[in-house]
Design an enzyme around this catalytic site. Structure first.
Site, PDB file in Angstrom:
ATOM      1  N   SER A 126      10.735   7.615  17.353  1.00  0.00           N
ATOM      2  CA  SER A 126       9.657   6.658  17.102  1.00  0.00           C
ATOM      3  C   SER A 126       9.916   5.887  15.823  1.00  0.00           C
ATOM      4  O   SER A 126      10.523   6.415  14.878  1.00  0.00           O
ATOM      5  CB  SER A 126       8.344   7.438  16.963  1.00  0.00           C
ATOM      6  OG  SER A 126       7.326   6.617  16.452  1.00  0.00           O
ATOM      7  N   TYR A 150       2.940  14.631  13.047  1.00  0.00           N
ATOM      8  CA  TYR A 150       3.567  14.046  14.242  1.00  0.00           C
ATOM      9  C   TYR A 150       4.896  13.391  13.857  1.00  0.00           C
ATOM     10  O   TYR A 150       5.944  13.661  14.461  1.00  0.00           O
ATOM     11  CB  TYR A 150       2.639  13.015  14.913  1.00  0.00           C
ATOM     12  CG  TYR A 150       3.380  12.178  15.918  1.00  0.00           C
ATOM     13  CD1 TYR A 150       3.812  12.726  17.125  1.00  0.00           C
ATOM     14  CD2 TYR A 150       3.727  10.847  15.642  1.00  0.00           C
ATOM     15  CE1 TYR A 150       4.549  11.974  18.038  1.00  0.00           C
ATOM     16  CE2 TYR A 150       4.461  10.091  16.542  1.00  0.00           C
ATOM     17  CZ  TYR A 150       4.869  10.654  17.733  1.00  0.00           C
ATOM     18  OH  TYR A 150       5.609   9.913  18.629  1.00  0.00           O
ATOM     19  N   LYS A 154       9.057  14.329  14.708  1.00  0.00           N
ATOM     20  CA  LYS A 154      10.102  13.442  15.248  1.00  0.00           C
ATOM     21  C   LYS A 154      11.298  13.429  14.306  1.00  0.00           C
ATOM     22  O   LYS A 154      12.452  13.473  14.736  1.00  0.00           O
ATOM     23  CB  LYS A 154       9.556  12.019  15.418  1.00  0.00           C
ATOM     24  CG  LYS A 154       8.533  11.880  16.525  1.00  0.00           C
ATOM     25  CD  LYS A 154       9.184  12.005  17.895  1.00  0.00           C
ATOM     26  CE  LYS A 154       8.168  12.199  18.999  1.00  0.00           C
ATOM     27  NZ  LYS A 154       8.728  12.589  20.281  1.00  0.00           N
TER      28      LYS A 154
HETATM   29  P1  NAD Z   1       2.419  10.934  27.056  1.00  0.00           P
HETATM   30  O1  NAD Z   1       1.536  11.914  26.384  1.00  0.00           O
HETATM   31  O2  NAD Z   1       1.848  10.023  28.055  1.00  0.00           O
HETATM   32  O3  NAD Z   1       3.667  11.687  27.721  1.00  0.00           O
HETATM   33  C1  NAD Z   1       4.193  12.885  27.215  1.00  0.00           C
HETATM   34  C2  NAD Z   1       4.290  13.864  28.371  1.00  0.00           C
HETATM   35  O4  NAD Z   1       4.829  15.096  27.873  1.00  0.00           O
HETATM   36  C3  NAD Z   1       2.925  14.193  28.983  1.00  0.00           C
HETATM   37  O5  NAD Z   1       3.005  14.034  30.384  1.00  0.00           O
HETATM   38  C4  NAD Z   1       2.680  15.645  28.608  1.00  0.00           C
HETATM   39  O6  NAD Z   1       1.952  16.324  29.602  1.00  0.00           O
HETATM   40  C5  NAD Z   1       4.097  16.160  28.457  1.00  0.00           C
HETATM   41  N1  NAD Z   1       4.251  17.305  27.549  1.00  0.00           N
HETATM   42  C6  NAD Z   1       3.781  17.435  26.292  1.00  0.00           C
HETATM   43  N2  NAD Z   1       4.142  18.614  25.773  1.00  0.00           N
HETATM   44  C7  NAD Z   1       4.876  19.244  26.723  1.00  0.00           C
HETATM   45  C8  NAD Z   1       5.524  20.503  26.794  1.00  0.00           C
HETATM   46  N3  NAD Z   1       5.457  21.380  25.788  1.00  0.00           N
HETATM   47  N4  NAD Z   1       6.197  20.817  27.914  1.00  0.00           N
HETATM   48  C9  NAD Z   1       6.247  19.961  28.972  1.00  0.00           C
HETATM   49  N5  NAD Z   1       5.637  18.769  28.958  1.00  0.00           N
HETATM   50  C10 NAD Z   1       4.965  18.410  27.854  1.00  0.00           C
HETATM   51  O7  NAD Z   1       3.153  10.109  25.888  1.00  0.00           O
HETATM   52  P2  NAD Z   1       4.093   8.833  25.978  1.00  0.00           P
HETATM   53  O8  NAD Z   1       3.381   7.719  25.326  1.00  0.00           O
HETATM   54  O9  NAD Z   1       4.613   8.679  27.345  1.00  0.00           O
HETATM   55  O10 NAD Z   1       5.245   9.293  24.993  1.00  0.00           O
HETATM   56  C11 NAD Z   1       6.443   9.879  25.458  1.00  0.00           C
HETATM   57  C12 NAD Z   1       7.284  10.251  24.251  1.00  0.00           C
HETATM   58  O11 NAD Z   1       7.544   9.090  23.477  1.00  0.00           O
HETATM   59  C13 NAD Z   1       6.613  11.249  23.318  1.00  0.00           C
HETATM   60  O12 NAD Z   1       7.592  12.141  22.848  1.00  0.00           O
HETATM   61  C14 NAD Z   1       6.101  10.380  22.199  1.00  0.00           C
HETATM   62  O13 NAD Z   1       6.034  11.083  20.980  1.00  0.00           O
HETATM   63  C15 NAD Z   1       7.176   9.302  22.136  1.00  0.00           C
HETATM   64  N6  NAD Z   1       6.689   8.030  21.573  1.00  0.00           N
HETATM   65  C16 NAD Z   1       5.563   7.454  22.090  1.00  0.00           C
HETATM   66  C17 NAD Z   1       5.097   6.268  21.539  1.00  0.00           C
HETATM   67  C18 NAD Z   1       3.831   5.636  22.047  1.00  0.00           C
HETATM   68  O14 NAD Z   1       3.227   4.862  21.313  1.00  0.00           O
HETATM   69  N7  NAD Z   1       3.398   5.894  23.271  1.00  0.00           N
HETATM   70  C19 NAD Z   1       5.798   5.661  20.492  1.00  0.00           C
HETATM   71  C20 NAD Z   1       6.956   6.275  20.011  1.00  0.00           C
HETATM   72  C21 NAD Z   1       7.389   7.469  20.565  1.00  0.00           C
HETATM   73  C1  WQD Z   2      -1.653  -0.758  15.766  1.00  0.00           C
HETATM   74  C2  WQD Z   2      -2.474  -1.647  14.839  1.00  0.00           C
HETATM   75  C3  WQD Z   2      -4.081  -0.444  13.515  1.00  0.00           C
HETATM   76  C4  WQD Z   2      -6.648   0.824  16.803  1.00  0.00           C
HETATM   77  C5  WQD Z   2       1.092   4.489  16.457  1.00  0.00           C
HETATM   78  C6  WQD Z   2       1.752   5.706  15.873  1.00  0.00           C
HETATM   79  C7  WQD Z   2       3.248   5.553  15.978  1.00  0.00           C
HETATM   80  C8  WQD Z   2       3.677   5.241  17.411  1.00  0.00           C
HETATM   81  C9  WQD Z   2       2.917   4.106  17.990  1.00  0.00           C
HETATM   82  C10 WQD Z   2       4.244   7.279  18.492  1.00  0.00           C
HETATM   83  C11 WQD Z   2      -2.665  -1.046  13.445  1.00  0.00           C
HETATM   84  C12 WQD Z   2      -4.765  -1.387  14.464  1.00  0.00           C
HETATM   85  C13 WQD Z   2      -5.628   0.255  16.062  1.00  0.00           C
HETATM   86  C14 WQD Z   2      -7.959   0.319  16.655  1.00  0.00           C
HETATM   87  C15 WQD Z   2      -7.132  -1.287  15.078  1.00  0.00           C
HETATM   88  N1  WQD Z   2       3.434   6.349  18.279  1.00  0.00           N
HETATM   89  N2  WQD Z   2      -5.871  -0.775  15.219  1.00  0.00           N
HETATM   90  N3  WQD Z   2      -8.138  -0.731  15.797  1.00  0.00           N
HETATM   91  O1  WQD Z   2      -0.483   2.905  14.244  1.00  0.00           O
HETATM   92  O2  WQD Z   2       1.249   1.116  14.756  1.00  0.00           O
HETATM   93  O3  WQD Z   2       1.498   3.347  15.735  1.00  0.00           O
HETATM   94  O4  WQD Z   2       1.505   4.349  17.822  1.00  0.00           O
HETATM   95  O5  WQD Z   2       5.303   7.479  17.990  1.00  0.00           O
HETATM   96  O6  WQD Z   2       3.786   6.746  15.520  1.00  0.00           O
HETATM   97  O7  WQD Z   2       1.375   5.826  14.510  1.00  0.00           O
HETATM   98  O8  WQD Z   2      -0.278   1.898  16.569  1.00  0.00           O
HETATM   99  O9  WQD Z   2      -1.860   1.077  18.253  1.00  0.00           O
HETATM  100  O10 WQD Z   2      -2.614   2.863  16.640  1.00  0.00           O
HETATM  101  O11 WQD Z   2      -2.229   0.545  15.782  1.00  0.00           O
HETATM  102  O12 WQD Z   2      -7.356  -2.214  14.295  1.00  0.00           O
HETATM  103  O13 WQD Z   2      -8.905   0.799  17.275  1.00  0.00           O
HETATM  104  O14 WQD Z   2      -3.781  -1.785  15.405  1.00  0.00           O
HETATM  105  O15 WQD Z   2      -4.744  -0.406  12.294  1.00  0.00           O
HETATM  106  O16 WQD Z   2      -2.657  -2.103  12.528  1.00  0.00           O
HETATM  107  P1  WQD Z   2       0.442   2.291  15.189  1.00  0.00           P
HETATM  108  P2  WQD Z   2      -1.796   1.643  16.893  1.00  0.00           P
END
Ligand code: NAD
Ligand code: WQD
Length: 358
Positions: A126, A150, A154
């Site tokens: 991430s 979190y 990562k």
């Molecule tokens: P999500 O929660 O929709 O998907 C994650 C999946 O992993 C879920 O289906 C959950 O049931 C499963 N899971 C969690 N813990 C588990 C375990 N111990 N064993 C088996 N399955 C498990 O999230 P997402 O948005 O699809 O994110 C996928 C990956 O990408 C995550 O690792 C997340 O940290 C990373 N990521 C997400 C974002 C984002 O903003 N969505 C941004 C950067 C990184």
């Molecule tokens: C985006 C912008 C908020 C909600 C997060 C995780 C990051 C990654 C992606 C997993 C910011 C603003 C948000 C609301 C708002 N996930 N906001 N009102 O914080 O960039 O990233 O998700 O890895 O680790 O931290 O994403 O969508 O929460 O926020 O004003 O109700 O929207 O302040 O500026 P963020 P976000």
């Protein structure tokens, strides 16, 4: 025979979209998910979209015995590792849960992979590993630092992967650092389905638009940005999914393999990748207000909002340098903010209660 990919977390938001992209690119997939933040309905819909039943195993990545069984029963070429918990606020309240799930879980997975001699992994990292960046756009050499459990989880996994690659050159470990994934499959059949009130901006906006939530709070309008609100690099989830296919293709090319080679001996030869971090972003920043305006235009819905205090831990601006992905993977994001809003709106309006709407 096509290469088979184990997709941990494949029932989740990004994993489910990537399953479709992998299938379309000719891979066989096995989904492994404990459904802690997803539902069988997502897997069912992916099966419908690809026109064949997905192999699904309900299991936890911390369950070494079950994982071993999966590697024995299936000839796995590589793992796409999405499984993890992702809510920043919850990670502050329950740090041990996050370290246990995301870090211990990944250790278990890597141990089982090593024992099975499967050493190809694409890990969901991430942009959070960059903390508050000194320079924009952020490239992969930027310093890494995190302020919440979190993000730490990562970063810890990235360090583990780096150490593993340093000690055994048989490993091919690509860490994809996602920026802000949004959007949904163009069919409107799968998308992001937060359990409770969304923490992230796009699902919050779409739930206001559909009438589930009353008003958006915009956290801060006094940042040094174009309009005072936070700026992020929003990337369409289907572009992101294609980025995973590109990473896998790159891995195969580097190892002199084709998609049809499933011989494990040759699969672990000629490895040149080691640990490779790559940003997946568009390279463009969009402000919170710009996203709200775009969503309102696309959906034709009013999105009431109010400005409130900055959210603890937030940064002003964050967007990627997308050059490395383009140079190495020959991949770049194609879809615009308008398309991100259109697809989110199609998913949200067709499924006001997410997968429970079924
Ligand atoms: P999500 O929660 O929709 O998907 C994650 C999946 O992993 C879920 O289906 C959950 O049931 C499963 N899971 C969690 N813990 C588990 C375990 N111990 N064993 C088996 N399955 C498990 O999230 P997402 O948005 O699809 O994110 C996928 C990956 O990408 C995550 O690792 C997340 O940290 C990373 N990521 C997400 C974002 C984002 O903003 N969505 C941004 C950067 C990184
Ligand atoms: C985006 C912008 C908020 C909600 C997060 C995780 C990051 C990654 C992606 C997993 C910011 C603003 C948000 C609301 C708002 N996930 N906001 N009102 O914080 O960039 O990233 O998700 O890895 O680790 O931290 O994403 O969508 O929460 O926020 O004003 O109700 O929207 O302040 O500026 P963020 P976000």
């Amino acid at each position: 025979m096509k290469n088979k990919i184990l997709v941990t977390g494949g029932a989740g938001y990004i994993g489910s979209h990537t399953c479709i992209a992998l299938h379309e690119a000719g891979y066989d997939i096995v989904v492994y998910d404990n459904l802690s933040n997803s539902s069988r309905e997502a897997v069912r819909r992916v099966s419908t979209l690809i026109g064949q039943s997905i192999e699904f195993i309900e299991g936890d990545i911390r369950d070494a015995e079950l994982l071993k069984q999966v590697f024995t029963e299936h000839q796995i070429f590589g793992v796409m590792h999405f499984a993890g918990l992702k809510a920043v606020g919850e990670s502050v309240a329950k740090p041990l849960l996050y370290y246990n799930n995301n870090v211990s879980g990944t250790i278990t997975l890597l141990e089982v992979m090593a024992a099975a001699n499967v050493k190809n992994l694409v890990f969901s990292s991430s942009a959070t590993v960059y903390g508050d960046p000194d320079v924009l756009p952020i490239d992969e050499s930027a310093k890494r630092s995190c302020t919440n459990p979190y993000g730490q989880s990562k970063l810890m996994v990235e360090h583990m992967l780096q150490d593993l690659a340093a000690t055994d050159e048989g490993w091919n470990l690509i860490a994809l650092r996602y920026f802000n994934p949004v959007g949904a499959h163009p069919s409107g059949q799968i998308g992001e389905d937060p359990n409770d009130i969304p923490n992230n901006l796009m699902p919050y906006i779409s739930q206001v638009a559909v009438g589930k939530l009353k008003k958006l709070s915009i956290f801060g309008n006094d940042y040094a940005t174009v309009d005072g609100t936070g700026v992020r690099d929003f990337i369409h989830v289907t572009d992101l999914a294609q980025g995973h296919v590109a990473a896998l293709n790159y891995l195969e090319q580097q190892k002199g393999l084709t998609k049809d080679c499933s011989d494990k001996e040759s699969a672990n030869k000629n490895s040149t990748i080691g640990f490779l971090p790559i940003n997946l972003g568009t390279g463009k920043g969009t402000s919170v207000l710009e996203l709200v305006t775009a969503f309102s235009e696309v959906s034709g819905q009013d999105i009431p909002y109010q400005f409130s205090a900055r959210r603890a831990g937030d940064i002003a601006s964050c967007y990627a340098s997308a050059d490395k992905a383009k140079d190495l993977l020959n991949w770049e994001a194609k879809l615009s903010i308008t398309e991100m809003c259109q697809d989110t709106w199609r998913w949200q309006s067709k499924n006001p209660r997410g997968y429970h709407s079924a």
